[in-house]
Design an enzyme around this catalytic site. Structure first.
Site, PDB file in Angstrom:
ATOM      1  N   CYS A 116     -12.343   4.685   1.647  1.00  0.00           N
ATOM      2  CA  CYS A 116     -12.426   5.371   0.635  1.00  0.00           C
ATOM      3  C   CYS A 116     -13.138   5.934   0.046  1.00  0.00           C
ATOM      4  O   CYS A 116     -13.121   5.858  -1.276  1.00  0.00           O
ATOM      5  CB  CYS A 116     -11.601   3.884  -0.086  1.00  0.00           C
ATOM      6  SG  CYS A 116     -10.257   3.774   0.756  1.00  0.00           S
ATOM      7  N   HIS A 255     -13.147   3.420  -7.174  1.00  0.00           N
ATOM      8  CA  HIS A 255     -12.244   3.423  -6.295  1.00  0.00           C
ATOM      9  C   HIS A 255     -10.264   2.760  -6.306  1.00  0.00           C
ATOM     10  O   HIS A 255     -10.491   1.227  -7.398  1.00  0.00           O
ATOM     11  CB  HIS A 255     -11.986   2.575  -4.802  1.00  0.00           C
ATOM     12  CG  HIS A 255     -11.192   3.126  -4.249  1.00  0.00           C
ATOM     13  ND1 HIS A 255     -10.521   4.437  -3.754  1.00  0.00           N
ATOM     14  CD2 HIS A 255     -10.257   2.268  -2.697  1.00  0.00           C
ATOM     15  CE1 HIS A 255      -9.280   3.852  -2.733  1.00  0.00           C
ATOM     16  NE2 HIS A 255      -9.555   2.623  -2.594  1.00  0.00           N
ATOM     17  N   ASN A 285      -3.256   3.984  -4.058  1.00  0.00           N
ATOM     18  CA  ASN A 285      -4.443   4.540  -3.178  1.00  0.00           C
ATOM     19  C   ASN A 285      -4.145   5.682  -2.309  1.00  0.00           C
ATOM     20  O   ASN A 285      -3.373   5.565  -1.754  1.00  0.00           O
ATOM     21  CB  ASN A 285      -4.701   3.742  -2.310  1.00  0.00           C
ATOM     22  CG  ASN A 285      -5.839   3.166  -1.040  1.00  0.00           C
ATOM     23  OD1 ASN A 285      -6.835   3.950  -1.596  1.00  0.00           O
ATOM     24  ND2 ASN A 285      -6.320   2.279  -1.225  1.00  0.00           N
TER      25      ASN A 285
HETATM   26  N1  COA Z   1       7.398  -6.194  -1.079  1.00  0.00           N
HETATM   27  C1  COA Z   1       7.431  -7.608  -1.000  1.00  0.00           C
HETATM   28  N2  COA Z   1       7.058  -8.387  -0.412  1.00  0.00           N
HETATM   29  C2  COA Z   1       6.192  -8.204   0.193  1.00  0.00           C
HETATM   30  C3  COA Z   1       5.766  -6.397   0.541  1.00  0.00           C
HETATM   31  C4  COA Z   1       6.669  -5.736  -0.363  1.00  0.00           C
HETATM   32  N3  COA Z   1       5.503  -4.444  -0.536  1.00  0.00           N
HETATM   33  N4  COA Z   1       4.582  -7.021   0.949  1.00  0.00           N
HETATM   34  C5  COA Z   1       4.145  -8.612   1.961  1.00  0.00           C
HETATM   35  N5  COA Z   1       5.114  -8.932   1.023  1.00  0.00           N
HETATM   36  C6  COA Z   1       4.798 -10.651   0.941  1.00  0.00           C
HETATM   37  C7  COA Z   1       4.737 -10.364   2.320  1.00  0.00           C
HETATM   38  O1  COA Z   1       5.307 -10.134   3.745  1.00  0.00           O
HETATM   39  C8  COA Z   1       4.572 -11.896   2.231  1.00  0.00           C
HETATM   40  O2  COA Z   1       5.549 -13.117   2.684  1.00  0.00           O
HETATM   41  P1  COA Z   1       5.137 -14.105   3.186  1.00  0.00           P
HETATM   42  O3  COA Z   1       4.432 -15.053   2.196  1.00  0.00           O
HETATM   43  O4  COA Z   1       6.977 -14.589   3.464  1.00  0.00           O
HETATM   44  O5  COA Z   1       4.810 -13.819   4.686  1.00  0.00           O
HETATM   45  C9  COA Z   1       4.120 -12.454   0.088  1.00  0.00           C
HETATM   46  O6  COA Z   1       4.283 -10.787   0.449  1.00  0.00           O
HETATM   47  C10 COA Z   1       3.064 -12.351   0.240  1.00  0.00           C
HETATM   48  O7  COA Z   1       2.297 -11.521   0.746  1.00  0.00           O
HETATM   49  P2  COA Z   1      -0.121 -11.440   0.952  1.00  0.00           P
HETATM   50  O8  COA Z   1      -0.370 -10.436   1.958  1.00  0.00           O
HETATM   51  O9  COA Z   1      -0.434 -12.815   0.851  1.00  0.00           O
HETATM   52  O10 COA Z   1       0.077 -10.796  -0.707  1.00  0.00           O
HETATM   53  P3  COA Z   1      -0.789  -9.995  -1.259  1.00  0.00           P
HETATM   54  O11 COA Z   1      -0.478 -10.882  -2.411  1.00  0.00           O
HETATM   55  O12 COA Z   1      -2.327 -10.737  -0.965  1.00  0.00           O
HETATM   56  O13 COA Z   1      -0.520  -8.980  -1.992  1.00  0.00           O
HETATM   57  C11 COA Z   1      -1.438  -6.814  -1.161  1.00  0.00           C
HETATM   58  C12 COA Z   1      -0.789  -8.031  -0.995  1.00  0.00           C
HETATM   59  C13 COA Z   1      -1.580  -5.859   0.467  1.00  0.00           C
HETATM   60  C14 COA Z   1      -0.868  -5.596  -2.423  1.00  0.00           C
HETATM   61  C15 COA Z   1      -2.745  -6.823  -1.148  1.00  0.00           C
HETATM   62  O14 COA Z   1      -3.670  -7.742  -0.238  1.00  0.00           O
HETATM   63  C16 COA Z   1      -3.760  -6.013  -1.276  1.00  0.00           C
HETATM   64  O15 COA Z   1      -3.626  -4.867  -2.571  1.00  0.00           O
HETATM   65  N6  COA Z   1      -4.376  -6.086  -0.578  1.00  0.00           N
HETATM   66  C17 COA Z   1      -6.183  -5.013  -0.216  1.00  0.00           C
HETATM   67  C18 COA Z   1      -5.134  -3.494   0.165  1.00  0.00           C
HETATM   68  C19 COA Z   1      -5.538  -2.582  -0.175  1.00  0.00           C
HETATM   69  O16 COA Z   1      -6.429  -2.268  -1.234  1.00  0.00           O
HETATM   70  N7  COA Z   1      -6.655  -1.720   0.639  1.00  0.00           N
HETATM   71  C20 COA Z   1      -7.684  -0.422   0.256  1.00  0.00           C
HETATM   72  C21 COA Z   1      -8.482  -0.824   0.608  1.00  0.00           C
HETATM   73  S1  COA Z   1     -10.334   0.617   0.405  1.00  0.00           S
END
Ligand code: COA
Length: 330
Positions: A116, A255, A285
């Site tokens: 990214c 980004h 993204n």
């Molecule tokens: N829909 C519904 N539930 C979802 C889901 C979706 N698309 N994706 C994950 N969940 C669930 C998980 O399974 C988890 O459930 P559980 O508690 O029963 O295990 C719950 O939501 C929370 O998951 P968590 O990973 O803690 O959520 P979060 O608040 O961290 O959000 C992201 C997840 C991926 C949105 C977040 O971590 C994120 O944006 N991370 C950065 C990703 C990124 O930008 N990467 C590229 C960088 S360049």
């Protein structure tokens, strides 16, 4: 060889594939819902390239628009850098394929793999070649077909990514231009985001396909926290390097990973929301393309004006990060 020639962005272009995949569409594919995706990421829809559109195709359309905007002919481009983690193939470089499509016969071409942060890495690299007098005009493109490496059964990742391309033409400028930059990496954190299969470590085989190793694996929560810290530190560092403060920023282009990440960066740096450019809701993204497309849209919509201080700030798999301060030339 001349030194310290001022280098600026003299043309911008973008290309977004037509097909839209909404959160409602994703509800039919995995166990998710619009409300979860919107509140956790700020993403409402993303675009998906057609089966006959590849990263080189997206890059070509964005580059064509950037050249037109710069009023520079393809044959006057001496360097093409394509930042991508989804090249058309392992080799040759996607930049060479774009060269052929453009007819940029005089250009030296290579790809940059900095996820990214790739567009910012590319900008900084092209700047070095122009500022030393080695080349006059360079094309830097961030282009991705992430839909090709997305696991459409994994709700943790498939809601996040989209396809697109953005391009910039860099040349010497009389005033302003790229004032300073900072690039960083931490390979100790390489396991946080990766596509494990298909390289020399795990060449494609029936097993790698069965185990799903050709798609994005990510530890989202850890990435989230690091992204906030690293992106705010990188932006503050480049501002300090050129003796500017957050108050001097006219347009901050981070980004576009996730609206919550960007809001947290803004809070940490105390950048007012109206100075930040957001388009993550429309595209998700797009990795290296995200910053490039955001810069192009900010410029086209009149958010960037001559003399403005623009900060680009990106972060991604590697981990890698990069930021630069540009004073838009008058
Ligand atoms: N829909 C519904 N539930 C979802 C889901 C979706 N698309 N994706 C994950 N969940 C669930 C998980 O399974 C988890 O459930 P559980 O508690 O029963 O295990 C719950 O939501 C929370 O998951 P968590 O990973 O803690 O959520 P979060 O608040 O961290 O959000 C992201 C997840 C991926 C949105 C977040 O971590 C994120 O944006 N991370 C950065 C990703 C990124 O930008 N990467 C590229 C960088 S360049």
């Amino acid at each position: 060889m001349k030194k310290n020639i001022k280098v600026g962005i003299v043309g911008l272009g973008a290309y977004i594939p037509k097909k839209i995949l909404t959160n409602k569409d994703l509800e039919k594919m995995v166990d998710t819902n619009d409300e979860w995706i919107t509140t956790r990421t700020g993403i409402k829809e993303r675009h998906i390239a057609a089966s006959d559109e590849f990263t080189s195709t997206l890059a070509f359309y964005a580059a064509k628009e950037a050249l037109k905007n710069a009023k520079i002919k393809a044959e006057d481009i001496e360097l093409i850098i394509v930042a991508t983690v989804t090249p058309d193939m392992q080799f040759p470089a996607t930049a060479c394929l774009v060269q052929e499509l453009l007819g940029a016969k005089k250009a030296a071409c290579f790809d940059v793999s900095a996820a990214c942060a790739g567009f910012v890495y590319g900008i900084v690299m092209a700047q070095q070649f122009i500022s030393t007098g080695c080349y006059k005009n360079a094309l830097v493109i961030g282009a991705e077909k992430l839909s090709a490496v997305t696991d459409w059964k994994d709700r943790n990742t498939c809601v996040l990514f989209g396809d697109g391309a953005g391009a910039a033409v860099l040349s010497s400028v009389d005033n302003g231009g790229i004032l300073t930059s900072y690039l960083g990496s931490d390979g100790a954190l390489s396991e946080l985001i990766m596509v494990p299969g298909g390289g020399s470590k795990k060449p494609a085989s029936k097993e790698t396909v069965d185990e799903g190793l050709h798609s994005i694996k990510m530890r989202g929560n850890e990435v989230f926290k690091l992204a906030v810290k690293i992106m705010s530190d990188a932006a503050c560092k480049v501002l300090k390097q050129c003796e500017l403060s957050v108050d001097d920023i006219d347009c901050f282009i981070p980004h576009q990973a996730n609206k919550r990440i960007l809001d947290a960066v803004a809070r940490k740096m105390k950048v007012p929301e109206e100075k930040i450019f957001f388009n993550v809701a429309k595209y998700g993204n797009m990795s290296s393309a995200a910053t490039a497309v955001a810069l192009c849209e900010a410029y086209q919509s009149g958010r960037i004006k001559p003399g403005h201080i623009v900060v680009l700030d990106a972060f991604g798999a590697g981990l890698v990060w990069g930021a630069c301060v540009i004073q838009w030339q008058k």
